[in-house]
Design a protein around this motif. Structure first.
Motif, PDB file in Angstrom:
ATOM      1  N   ARG A  41     -25.487  25.523 -66.321  1.00 38.49           N
ATOM      2  CA  ARG A  41     -26.770  25.848 -66.930  1.00 38.49           C
ATOM      3  C   ARG A  41     -26.678  27.033 -67.878  1.00 38.49           C
ATOM      4  NH1 ARG A  41     -29.714  27.355 -61.391  1.00 38.49           N
ATOM      5  NH2 ARG A  41     -28.418  29.095 -60.729  1.00 38.49           N
ATOM      6  N   THR A  42     -27.583  27.041 -68.827  1.00 42.83           N
ATOM      7  CA  THR A  42     -27.714  28.150 -69.757  1.00 42.83           C
ATOM      8  C   THR A  42     -28.659  29.180 -69.163  1.00 42.83           C
ATOM      9  OG1 THR A  42     -27.360  26.708 -71.660  1.00 42.83           O
ATOM     10  CG2 THR A  42     -28.424  28.823 -72.072  1.00 42.83           C
ATOM     11  N   ALA A  43     -28.214  30.425 -69.095  1.00 40.94           N
ATOM     12  CA  ALA A  43     -29.030  31.521 -68.585  1.00 40.94           C
ATOM     13  C   ALA A  43     -29.262  32.529 -69.695  1.00 40.94           C
ATOM     14  CB  ALA A  43     -28.352  32.185 -67.387  1.00 40.94           C
ATOM     15  N   LEU A  44     -30.507  32.802 -69.980  1.00 41.88           N
ATOM     16  CA  LEU A  44     -30.877  33.753 -71.023  1.00 41.88           C
ATOM     17  C   LEU A  44     -31.601  34.948 -70.401  1.00 41.88           C
ATOM     18  CD1 LEU A  44     -32.349  31.149 -73.558  1.00 41.88           C
ATOM     19  CD2 LEU A  44     -30.011  32.049 -73.477  1.00 41.88           C
ATOM     20  N   ARG A  45     -31.479  36.086 -71.025  1.00 44.02           N
ATOM     21  CA  ARG A  45     -32.104  37.323 -70.536  1.00 44.02           C
ATOM     22  C   ARG A  45     -31.745  37.556 -69.066  1.00 44.02           C
ATOM     23  NH1 ARG A  45     -36.014  40.703 -72.785  1.00 44.02           N
ATOM     24  NH2 ARG A  45     -37.175  41.942 -71.279  1.00 44.02           N
ATOM     25  N   ASP A  46     -30.427  37.477 -68.777  1.00 47.30           N
ATOM     26  CA  ASP A  46     -29.893  37.694 -67.432  1.00 47.30           C
ATOM     27  C   ASP A  46     -30.592  36.835 -66.381  1.00 47.30           C
ATOM     28  OD1 ASP A  46     -28.105  38.774 -65.611  1.00 47.30           O
ATOM     29  OD2 ASP A  46     -29.462  40.407 -65.062  1.00 47.30           O
ATOM     30  N   GLY A  47     -30.807  35.564 -66.729  1.00 47.60           N
ATOM     31  CA  GLY A  47     -31.336  34.614 -65.762  1.00 47.60           C
ATOM     32  C   GLY A  47     -32.843  34.510 -65.719  1.00 47.60           C
ATOM     33  N   GLN A  48     -33.556  35.199 -66.591  1.00 45.62           N
ATOM     34  CA  GLN A  48     -35.016  35.076 -66.598  1.00 45.62           C
ATOM     35  C   GLN A  48     -35.481  33.766 -67.229  1.00 45.62           C
ATOM     36  OE1 GLN A  48     -37.220  38.545 -67.889  1.00 45.62           O
ATOM     37  NE2 GLN A  48     -35.656  39.928 -67.098  1.00 45.62           N
ATOM     38  N   PHE A  49     -34.624  33.172 -68.076  1.00 39.18           N
ATOM     39  CA  PHE A  49     -34.889  31.850 -68.629  1.00 39.18           C
ATOM     40  C   PHE A  49     -33.667  30.975 -68.330  1.00 39.18           C
ATOM     41  CE2 PHE A  49     -37.250  34.841 -71.246  1.00 39.18           C
ATOM     42  CZ  PHE A  49     -38.523  34.280 -71.250  1.00 39.18           C
ATOM     43  N   LEU A  50     -33.901  29.786 -67.798  1.00 42.26           N
ATOM     44  CA  LEU A  50     -32.814  28.885 -67.417  1.00 42.26           C
ATOM     45  C   LEU A  50     -33.047  27.505 -68.021  1.00 42.26           C
ATOM     46  CD1 LEU A  50     -32.538  29.761 -63.601  1.00 42.26           C
ATOM     47  CD2 LEU A  50     -31.130  30.667 -65.466  1.00 42.26           C
ATOM     48  N   VAL A  51     -31.958  26.887 -68.465  1.00 42.52           N
ATOM     49  CA  VAL A  51     -31.991  25.527 -68.995  1.00 42.52           C
ATOM     50  C   VAL A  51     -30.914  24.717 -68.285  1.00 42.52           C
ATOM     51  CG1 VAL A  51     -31.794  24.072 -71.037  1.00 42.52           C
ATOM     52  CG2 VAL A  51     -32.762  26.375 -71.242  1.00 42.52           C
ATOM     53  N   MET A  52     -31.296  23.577 -67.712  1.00 44.13           N
ATOM     54  CA  MET A  52     -30.363  22.760 -66.937  1.00 44.13           C
ATOM     55  C   MET A  52     -30.518  21.291 -67.335  1.00 44.13           C
ATOM     56  SD  MET A  52     -31.170  24.577 -63.251  1.00 44.13           S
ATOM     57  CE  MET A  52     -29.832  23.778 -62.347  1.00 44.13           C
ATOM     58  N   SER A  53     -29.410  20.553 -67.265  1.00 50.37           N
ATOM     59  CA  SER A  53     -29.468  19.120 -67.579  1.00 50.37           C
ATOM     60  C   SER A  53     -28.421  18.366 -66.784  1.00 50.37           C
ATOM     61  CB  SER A  53     -29.256  18.890 -69.081  1.00 50.37           C
ATOM     62  OG  SER A  53     -27.983  19.398 -69.482  1.00 50.37           O
ATOM     63  N   ALA A  54     -28.723  17.105 -66.512  1.00 45.35           N
ATOM     64  CA  ALA A  54     -27.778  16.240 -65.794  1.00 45.35           C
ATOM     65  C   ALA A  54     -27.980  14.802 -66.240  1.00 45.35           C
ATOM     66  CB  ALA A  54     -27.986  16.353 -64.290  1.00 45.35           C
ATOM     67  N   HIS A  55     -26.862  14.115 -66.482  1.00 45.45           N
ATOM     68  CA  HIS A  55     -26.879  12.701 -66.841  1.00 45.45           C
ATOM     69  C   HIS A  55     -26.091  11.933 -65.792  1.00 45.45           C
ATOM     70  CE1 HIS A  55     -24.502   9.432 -69.056  1.00 45.45           C
ATOM     71  NE2 HIS A  55     -25.682   8.903 -68.774  1.00 45.45           N
ATOM     72  N   HIS A  56     -26.734  10.938 -65.178  1.00 48.31           N
ATOM     73  CA  HIS A  56     -26.090  10.078 -64.182  1.00 48.31           C
ATOM     74  C   HIS A  56     -25.542   8.854 -64.902  1.00 48.31           C
ATOM     75  CE1 HIS A  56     -26.166   7.405 -60.442  1.00 48.31           C
ATOM     76  NE2 HIS A  56     -25.384   8.409 -60.120  1.00 48.31           N
TER      77      HIS A  56
END
Length: 306
Positions: A41-56
């Motif tokens: 996952r992408t963590a911005l501002r030391d984890g205050q914003f998170l972006v996650m993705s998964a493809h099955h």
């Protein structure tokens, strides 16, 4: 094209904890089998914003989650989980806070079912925040509780959690505590759900046989567990790349020489060998991976999309 948006109430009505546990269990097995395309996952501002993705891969389905995290507000997590399938135009958007709590609890349920002794029924929960209720529900689903002790620096918050869970925990002895060491003395299962930056207890405070779940620390600057506990336990993790990048306690223990990477077993791998001898102390460390959100989103899509 139709987009369905579901909030916390609809999510709770649609998915039970037992269903969530089974879905996440299957997801971990598929993860170990290489069925997921899942960037760290992408963590911005030391984890205050998170972006996650998964493809099955085998179902051509995907989940995308974006959220903001602030422990000074309630709820701490705000954001969305989006479900997409290549074979249909309909999409589902779900509240990220509810999905995160449910999937984190479900992962703990999977690990506890695998690693805790079959007769274990005394749970000590450290932390009474937003993730805490589903920690209790998940453990109770796989190891029916006889006793629950909630430890929190704020006695009122611990008592509020006990009162909220009481209708679901009939015939369970319920208590609160502010002294962590005394609350751990007779624990058979421990759940840590805090934003601590240093270990919550010394290794010596734990019984000789105990299973510990640690979900709170999700950044390298955060720690809930001492090095000595990790060194003397069987350690199961959610996913190696995520753990090496984000788990403060694992990073610290590796740098201190308390453990090696070879001592870490991914949960999906462990699930394929359930008869293994895991020893008297076991630890499940999770930072949360996108597959778990995918598993809950898939349940919601199956139930709610036309």
């Amino acid at each position: 094209m139709k987009t369905i948006t579901v909030g916390e109430r609809e999510i709770r009505e649609a998915v039970t904890m037992s269903e969530a546990i089974e879905a996440v269990r299957r997801g971990f097995v598929d993860l170990a089998d290489g069925q997921f395309e899942m960037p760290t996952r992408t963590a911005l501002r030391d984890g205050q914003f998170l972006v996650m993705s998964a493809h099955h891969r085998s179902t051509a389905t995907a989940m995308f989650k974006t959220l903001s995290l602030n422990f000074e507000r309630k709820p701490a997590i705000a954001g969305t989980v989006t479900w997409s399938e290549t074979g249909r135009l309909d999409n589902l958007i779900a509240d990220a806070g509810a999905v995160t709590a449910l999937r984190t609890g479900a992962a703990v349920g999977v690990a506890t079912d695998l690693l805790a002794p079959p007769e274990a029924g005394r749970l000590t929960l450290i932390g009474a925040g937003g993730q805490a209720p589903d920690q209790v529900r998940a453990v109770h689903a796989v190891r029916p509780l006889r006793q629950l002790t909630v430890v929190d620096a704020d006695p009122r918050r611990a008592q509020s959690l006990i009162q909220a869970l009481e209708p679901e925990l009939t015939d369970v002895e319920l208590a609160t505590a502010t002294d962590t060491a005394s609350a751990l003395r007779t624990a058979e299962i421990v759940c840590c759900a805090t934003n601590a930056t240093s270990p919550l207890f010394p290794e010596s405070a734990l019984p000789a046989q105990v299973h510990v779940n640690a979900i709170g620390a999700y950044r390298p600057t955060m720690r809930e567990l001492p090095d000595e506990l990790l060194a003397g336990s069987t350690v199961v993790i959610d996913e190696l790349d995520a753990i090496l990048e984000e788990s403060g306690e694992i990073i610290h223990a590796l740098q201190a020489g308390a453990i090696t990477k070879d001592a870490l077993t991914e949960l999906g791998t462990a699930l394929t060998a359930p008869t293994a001898d895991y020893g008297k102390r076991t630890v499940f460390k999770t930072v949360g991976v996108a597959m778990q959100d995918w598993a809950i989103a898939r349940l919601l899509a199956d139930k709610l999309l036309p």
